[in-house]
Design an enzyme around this catalytic site. Sequence first.
Site, PDB file in Angstrom:
ATOM      1  N   HIS A 172      24.693 -17.288  36.037  1.00 51.93           N
ATOM      2  CA  HIS A 172      23.448 -17.284  35.251  1.00 51.93           C
ATOM      3  C   HIS A 172      23.632 -18.089  33.975  1.00 51.93           C
ATOM      4  O   HIS A 172      24.645 -17.954  33.275  1.00 51.93           O
ATOM      5  CB  HIS A 172      23.057 -15.836  34.913  1.00 51.93           C
ATOM      6  CG  HIS A 172      21.757 -15.698  34.188  1.00 51.93           C
ATOM      7  ND1 HIS A 172      20.579 -16.244  34.660  1.00 51.93           N
ATOM      8  CD2 HIS A 172      21.448 -15.071  33.017  1.00 51.93           C
ATOM      9  CE1 HIS A 172      19.598 -15.948  33.823  1.00 51.93           C
ATOM     10  NE2 HIS A 172      20.108 -15.238  32.813  1.00 51.93           N
ATOM     11  N   ASP A 196      17.876 -15.498  26.856  1.00 52.73           N
ATOM     12  CA  ASP A 196      18.132 -15.228  28.267  1.00 52.73           C
ATOM     13  C   ASP A 196      16.779 -15.064  28.939  1.00 52.73           C
ATOM     14  O   ASP A 196      16.027 -14.130  28.621  1.00 52.73           O
ATOM     15  CB  ASP A 196      18.974 -13.955  28.408  1.00 52.73           C
ATOM     16  CG  ASP A 196      19.269 -13.593  29.859  1.00 52.73           C
ATOM     17  OD1 ASP A 196      18.687 -14.216  30.769  1.00 52.73           O
ATOM     18  OD2 ASP A 196      20.074 -12.675  30.089  1.00 52.73           O
ATOM     19  N   CYS A 245      17.353 -20.514  36.058  1.00 49.97           N
ATOM     20  CA  CYS A 245      17.947 -20.149  34.765  1.00 49.97           C
ATOM     21  C   CYS A 245      18.437 -21.381  33.996  1.00 49.97           C
ATOM     22  O   CYS A 245      18.302 -21.448  32.765  1.00 49.97           O
ATOM     23  CB  CYS A 245      19.089 -19.171  34.959  1.00 49.97           C
ATOM     24  SG  CYS A 245      20.370 -19.703  36.114  1.00 49.97           S
TER      25      CYS A 245
END
Length: 363
Positions: free
Chosen positions: A250, A267, A318
Amino acid sequence: MTLVRDYTTPSCLSADGSRRGSLSTISLAASSSYYTLTPSPATWSKAGMMATVDDTQSVLSIDSSVNYRATPPTLFAQPSERSVPAPTTDQWFAQLRQKIEATLSVSLPTARISTPAYDRLVGQGASFDARIAKARQEREFTLPADAPAVLKKALAPEFTAELNNVPVTAHDISTLGDGQWLNDEVINFYMQLIIDRSQKTPVLPRVHAFNTFFYSTLSEKGYARVRRWTRRIKLFENDLVVIPVHLGVHWCCAIIDFRSKHIAYYDALLGDNSKCLQLLMDYLKEESRDKCNQEFDDSGWTMTCDKQIPRQRNGYDCGVFAVMFAEYAARDAPFRFSQDHCVLFRRKITYEIATKTLISGIS
């Protein structure tokens, strides 16, 4: 017409207190509570008494006898040029009324103000602001006309590019295909594009961006292993420092802002990472001791894992979110994008790598 009183003044008094003209008389009516300001030349009428506002000279004259110079609310052709908010119509008329009453020692009748012309201008200004905002947003989500040809070239098997000794190949570009995870090389090249734009555009923040191996090396092996990474860089002279953060499967992004004394962690899955924030603060302290021979003053600094940000809604975008967080932050732009833009952003990143130029405007 019923007259309250005739007021005689030895001269015409301007609103700023200066005197001009000769003997004049003003007649004020007792009745009527409604004034209307109509398009230029504006007319202020009341029970048989006329008062006009000359829009060109900004002069209010009452009954053609006494002139009062006053500055009406200012409207700029370009709303972005406003340095301070213009006064409202009611505020301006209240100020003008107070100046007239103070100058002549009279009390003017209470009036309800209707200003259709001014209100139209205000509405036009708001509409113009909205059109500018929409145009900026559309520009950010529109590729240049030559995009098809550039993208075709970038997707060719023989494609290669290099910027500041950071290379990228056709294989790396393939990770920008829909549904793919971005690899280190694409993100590292993009960080160089951000640095390059910062150096060429004085109005933007001064930015340094670390590569994708910085955070993992610092986290796993400590400051000693990244100590020499800034031997040619004066880190503390930058406004912003961008740190791509890879968590195994990620991508996230951290931004150190020296101007606001803040470290932000972005995030797109809205995860928390206090470890990252503290690690970066400790890094600044070590770096200050090593490069500046002094302790880092952390007073006033804050650290956050921001939640009011665009959110990822799949398992593979991501990297796109991480580089877009970096790109927008590097020009102090609000995060005006969403998951829906990621397909376009993949093509946009491909285009920017192929042309070695970021195409996003300055917001």
